[in-house]
Write an enzyme that holds these catalytic residues in place. Sequence first.
Site, PDB file in Angstrom:
ATOM      1  CG  ASP A  32     -11.416   1.847  -7.430  1.00 37.46           C
ATOM      2  OD1 ASP A  32     -11.109   1.387  -6.308  1.00 37.46           O
ATOM      3  OD2 ASP A  32     -10.938   2.899  -7.886  1.00 37.46           O
ATOM      4  CG  ASN A  33      -9.018  -2.655  -4.920  1.00 43.96           C
ATOM      5  OD1 ASN A  33      -8.987  -1.431  -4.774  1.00 43.96           O
ATOM      6  ND2 ASN A  33      -7.927  -3.411  -4.860  1.00 43.96           N
ATOM      7  CG  ASN A  36      -6.206   5.470  -1.402  1.00 48.40           C
ATOM      8  OD1 ASN A  36      -6.327   5.634  -0.183  1.00 48.40           O
ATOM      9  ND2 ASN A  36      -5.578   6.349  -2.168  1.00 48.40           N
ATOM     10  CE  LYS A  85      -3.022   8.932  -4.028  1.00 48.80           C
ATOM     11  NZ  LYS A  85      -3.659  10.157  -4.477  1.00 48.80           N
ATOM     12  CB  SER A 130       4.883   9.505 -11.573  1.00 49.04           C
ATOM     13  OG  SER A 130       5.436  10.447 -10.681  1.00 49.04           O
ATOM     14  CE1 TYR A 155       3.039   5.507  -7.173  1.00 44.41           C
ATOM     15  CE2 TYR A 155       4.648   7.287  -7.166  1.00 44.41           C
ATOM     16  CZ  TYR A 155       3.438   6.772  -7.581  1.00 44.41           C
ATOM     17  OH  TYR A 155       2.635   7.506  -8.420  1.00 44.41           O
ATOM     18  CE  LYS A 159       2.661   5.199 -10.909  1.00 41.43           C
ATOM     19  NZ  LYS A 159       1.384   4.591 -11.325  1.00 41.43           N
ATOM     20  CG  ASN A 194       3.820  17.846  -7.952  1.00 45.13           C
ATOM     21  OD1 ASN A 194       4.695  17.657  -8.798  1.00 45.13           O
ATOM     22  ND2 ASN A 194       4.013  17.597  -6.685  1.00 45.13           N
ATOM     23  CG  ASN A 214       0.919  14.002  -2.159  1.00 42.80           C
ATOM     24  OD1 ASN A 214       0.153  13.062  -2.286  1.00 42.80           O
ATOM     25  ND2 ASN A 214       2.180  13.938  -2.531  1.00 42.80           N
ATOM     26  NE  ARG A 310       8.391  14.760   1.177  1.00 40.05           N
ATOM     27  CZ  ARG A 310       7.198  14.907   0.614  1.00 40.05           C
ATOM     28  NH1 ARG A 310       6.104  14.589   1.310  1.00 40.05           N
ATOM     29  NH2 ARG A 310       7.077  15.380  -0.612  1.00 40.05           N
TER      30      ARG A 310
HETATM   31  P1  NAD Z   1      -6.016   7.092  -5.898  1.00 42.06           P
HETATM   32  O1  NAD Z   1      -5.472   6.205  -4.828  1.00 42.06           O
HETATM   33  O2  NAD Z   1      -6.964   8.160  -5.517  1.00 42.06           O
HETATM   34  O3  NAD Z   1      -6.708   6.192  -7.037  1.00 42.06           O
HETATM   35  C1  NAD Z   1      -6.286   4.884  -7.327  1.00 42.06           C
HETATM   36  C2  NAD Z   1      -7.527   4.004  -7.311  1.00 42.06           C
HETATM   37  O4  NAD Z   1      -7.153   2.682  -7.653  1.00 42.06           O
HETATM   38  C3  NAD Z   1      -8.193   3.920  -5.936  1.00 42.06           C
HETATM   39  O5  NAD Z   1      -9.579   4.196  -6.081  1.00 42.06           O
HETATM   40  C4  NAD Z   1      -7.948   2.484  -5.477  1.00 42.06           C
HETATM   41  O6  NAD Z   1      -9.020   2.010  -4.690  1.00 42.06           O
HETATM   42  C5  NAD Z   1      -7.813   1.764  -6.795  1.00 42.06           C
HETATM   43  N1  NAD Z   1      -6.984   0.556  -6.780  1.00 42.06           N
HETATM   44  C6  NAD Z   1      -5.718   0.400  -6.320  1.00 42.06           C
HETATM   45  N2  NAD Z   1      -5.285  -0.834  -6.552  1.00 42.06           N
HETATM   46  C7  NAD Z   1      -6.300  -1.504  -7.193  1.00 42.06           C
HETATM   47  C8  NAD Z   1      -6.453  -2.812  -7.709  1.00 42.06           C
HETATM   48  N3  NAD Z   1      -5.486  -3.731  -7.612  1.00 42.06           N
HETATM   49  N4  NAD Z   1      -7.619  -3.122  -8.312  1.00 42.06           N
HETATM   50  C9  NAD Z   1      -8.623  -2.216  -8.412  1.00 42.06           C
HETATM   51  N5  NAD Z   1      -8.529  -0.963  -7.947  1.00 42.06           N
HETATM   52  C10 NAD Z   1      -7.375  -0.609  -7.347  1.00 42.06           C
HETATM   53  O7  NAD Z   1      -4.754   7.697  -6.679  1.00 42.06           O
HETATM   54  P2  NAD Z   1      -4.698   8.853  -7.772  1.00 42.06           P
HETATM   55  O8  NAD Z   1      -4.033  10.029  -7.174  1.00 42.06           O
HETATM   56  O9  NAD Z   1      -6.011   9.008  -8.441  1.00 42.06           O
HETATM   57  O10 NAD Z   1      -3.642   8.202  -8.772  1.00 42.06           O
HETATM   58  C11 NAD Z   1      -4.049   7.495  -9.926  1.00 42.06           C
HETATM   59  C12 NAD Z   1      -2.810   7.003 -10.661  1.00 42.06           C
HETATM   60  O11 NAD Z   1      -1.975   8.120 -10.983  1.00 42.06           O
HETATM   61  C13 NAD Z   1      -1.948   6.038  -9.854  1.00 42.06           C
HETATM   62  O12 NAD Z   1      -1.418   5.075 -10.728  1.00 42.06           O
HETATM   63  C14 NAD Z   1      -0.844   6.934  -9.329  1.00 42.06           C
HETATM   64  O13 NAD Z   1       0.332   6.219  -9.062  1.00 42.06           O
HETATM   65  C15 NAD Z   1      -0.664   7.884 -10.510  1.00 42.06           C
HETATM   66  N6  NAD Z   1      -0.041   9.170 -10.133  1.00 42.06           N
HETATM   67  C16 NAD Z   1      -0.614   9.937  -9.158  1.00 42.06           C
HETATM   68  C17 NAD Z   1      -0.005  11.136  -8.797  1.00 42.06           C
HETATM   69  C18 NAD Z   1      -0.600  11.985  -7.704  1.00 42.06           C
HETATM   70  O14 NAD Z   1       0.097  12.870  -7.197  1.00 42.06           O
HETATM   71  N7  NAD Z   1      -1.868  11.787  -7.313  1.00 42.06           N
HETATM   72  C19 NAD Z   1       1.171  11.557  -9.437  1.00 42.06           C
HETATM   73  C20 NAD Z   1       1.708  10.765 -10.446  1.00 42.06           C
HETATM   74  C21 NAD Z   1       1.084   9.565 -10.793  1.00 42.06           C
HETATM   75  N1  UFG Z   2       5.950  19.652   1.101  1.00 38.04           N
HETATM   76  C1  UFG Z   2       6.067  20.347   2.281  1.00 38.04           C
HETATM   77  N2  UFG Z   2       5.304  19.951   3.340  1.00 38.04           N
HETATM   78  C2  UFG Z   2       4.434  18.889   3.273  1.00 38.04           C
HETATM   79  C3  UFG Z   2       4.328  18.190   2.044  1.00 38.04           C
HETATM   80  C4  UFG Z   2       5.101  18.587   0.977  1.00 38.04           C
HETATM   81  O1  UFG Z   2       6.840  21.299   2.373  1.00 38.04           O
HETATM   82  O2  UFG Z   2       3.784  18.580   4.291  1.00 38.04           O
HETATM   83  C5  UFG Z   2       6.731  20.087  -0.067  1.00 38.04           C
HETATM   84  C6  UFG Z   2       7.688  19.044  -0.609  1.00 38.04           C
HETATM   85  O3  UFG Z   2       8.919  19.099   0.044  1.00 38.04           O
HETATM   86  C7  UFG Z   2       7.759  19.441  -2.088  1.00 38.04           C
HETATM   87  C8  UFG Z   2       6.367  20.007  -2.376  1.00 38.04           C
HETATM   88  O4  UFG Z   2       5.827  20.354  -1.112  1.00 38.04           O
HETATM   89  O5  UFG Z   2       8.691  20.471  -2.263  1.00 38.04           O
HETATM   90  C9  UFG Z   2       5.434  19.019  -3.050  1.00 38.04           C
HETATM   91  O6  UFG Z   2       5.390  17.810  -2.282  1.00 38.04           O
HETATM   92  P1  UFG Z   2       4.292  16.674  -2.583  1.00 38.04           P
HETATM   93  O7  UFG Z   2       4.493  15.605  -1.567  1.00 38.04           O
HETATM   94  O8  UFG Z   2       2.947  17.276  -2.702  1.00 38.04           O
HETATM   95  O9  UFG Z   2       4.680  16.167  -4.028  1.00 38.04           O
HETATM   96  P2  UFG Z   2       6.037  15.521  -4.555  1.00 38.04           P
HETATM   97  O10 UFG Z   2       6.511  16.401  -5.670  1.00 38.04           O
HETATM   98  O11 UFG Z   2       6.991  15.220  -3.488  1.00 38.04           O
HETATM   99  O12 UFG Z   2       5.516  14.090  -5.069  1.00 38.04           O
HETATM  100  C10 UFG Z   2       4.564  14.025  -6.110  1.00 38.04           C
HETATM  101  C11 UFG Z   2       3.692  12.772  -5.948  1.00 38.04           C
HETATM  102  C12 UFG Z   2       4.510  11.531  -6.091  1.00 38.04           C
HETATM  103  C13 UFG Z   2       5.290  11.576  -7.359  1.00 38.04           C
HETATM  104  C14 UFG Z   2       6.095  12.839  -7.443  1.00 38.04           C
HETATM  105  C15 UFG Z   2       6.776  12.925  -8.771  1.00 38.04           C
HETATM  106  O13 UFG Z   2       3.092  12.752  -4.697  1.00 38.04           O
HETATM  107  O14 UFG Z   2       3.642  10.418  -6.163  1.00 38.04           O
HETATM  108  O15 UFG Z   2       5.245  13.957  -7.301  1.00 38.04           O
HETATM  109  O16 UFG Z   2       7.019  14.183  -9.180  1.00 38.04           O
HETATM  110  F1  UFG Z   2       6.124  10.501  -7.411  1.00 38.04           F
END
Ligand code: NAD
Ligand code: UFG
Length: 354
Positions: A32-33, A36, A85, A130, A155, A159, A194, A214, A310
């Site tokens: 991990d770098n 985030n 992300k 995702s 983004y 994917k 989610n 989120n 949104r």
């Molecule tokens: P996160 O940002 O908490 O974790 C990602 C990690 O990757 C971080 O620790 C960051 O420092 C590291 N990173 C990023 N780019 C890098 C690189 N080039 N080299 C090394 N490390 C790197 O995010 P998360 O919520 O844990 O998400 C993990 C994965 O799941 C991501 O691919 C994200 O797109 C996917 N995802 C997340 C969600 C969500 O809602 N959290 C939903 C769908 C998919």
């Molecule tokens: N919402 C609010 N207020 C906020 C934030 C969100 O009302 O301040 C609502 C949104 O409109 C949505 C729900 O809460 O109806 C969930 O929103 P999130 O932003 O938590 O999640 P999303 O479903 O929009 O997005 C998530 C991930 C994305 C991914 C997507 C795919 O964050 O990375 O799911 O399903 F691409």
Amino acid sequence: MQNILITGGAGYIGSHTVVALHEAGFRPVIIDNLSNSDARVLDGIAHITGTRPSFYRGDCRDIDLLRKIFTQEDIAGVIHFAAYKAVGESVQEPLKYYDNNINALLRVLIASQEHSAGQEHVFPFIFSSSATVYGEADTMPLTEETPRKPATNPYGNTKAIAEDILHDVVHAQRRANASLYATPLHAIALRYFNPIGAHPSAAIGENPHGRPENLVPYLVQAASGRREPLTIYGNDYPTPDGTGVRDYIHVVDLAEAHVAAMQYAFAQTDAPRFDIFNIGTGRGTSVKELIATFEEVTGVNVPHTIGARRPGDVAVCYADTTKAADILGWRARCSIADALRDAWVWEQRQHTTS
Ligand code: NAD
Ligand code: UFG
């Protein structure tokens, strides 16, 4: 004991998966770098598991570092989480997202192929996809057969492109199984719905930098008074109470899905292959329902107002999880109430210790 490389293992989902893999008898190795995340997450993992995971601070686009780790740690499989992300930021800075999310995947795939070429056992490669790849779907719930829609932001496009890359790599291997690339790759894309919540120990959780985009990370900060009241983005959707409906899954359940996918891949004998699974609960919850559940389980009020929709949000998104249940033998076990309670305990811990 098999050594599994967890890219992005210091992040939100990665850190919970490191714990789950350890508990299942694997040995996680993190790269991990920290773009985030924070190295203190390693303390949290050690607190839960009693073991400090092997950790390399570096970038997944650094192929030399990857080659060194693959050899030094004798990596038997990969879970590739590392990516940016933030949907909004990806619209502002598309190149940053294409560079990181695509190039990191390519480098990790190349290093995986080089390392596993000629091996007789399957090499699992699990990728974080995702539900965003479904876009505004015509029917619910979403099955893996539901057609993907063009992405509405860079983004989401990373994917979709990543899934296509995995598909192409695996199918090329199936055709030409005599080249360097004749590796026993078993690629699996997990389409997350989610993810919410935190580890019940409150030793690890979600730690978004800056203002959370989120719902749940914003909600807990608004409830604790660290943020302005939550804005509900629209109450005029075609849903029972007018607010958006999503499939919220506890991050601990999501982490377990990676263990199930890893065990499934190791048990296969017909690699190379590529599988896709939805990872959700199969239940939809509206924003208003989620707020009400949070208030019920914590006794804490969530200050909120109603705002405009949104841009880019869909009305409803929830999974059909039959395939993961039938093939991986996995299903979500925790309730939304569990996840919200854990998210709240984690938030309070951050608040009192930061
Ligand atoms: P996160 O940002 O908490 O974790 C990602 C990690 O990757 C971080 O620790 C960051 O420092 C590291 N990173 C990023 N780019 C890098 C690189 N080039 N080299 C090394 N490390 C790197 O995010 P998360 O919520 O844990 O998400 C993990 C994965 O799941 C991501 O691919 C994200 O797109 C996917 N995802 C997340 C969600 C969500 O809602 N959290 C939903 C769908 C998919
Ligand atoms: N919402 C609010 N207020 C906020 C934030 C969100 O009302 O301040 C609502 C949104 O409109 C949505 C729900 O809460 O109806 C969930 O929103 P999130 O932003 O938590 O999640 P999303 O479903 O929009 O997005 C998530 C991930 C994305 C991914 C997507 C795919 O964050 O990375 O799911 O399903 F691409």
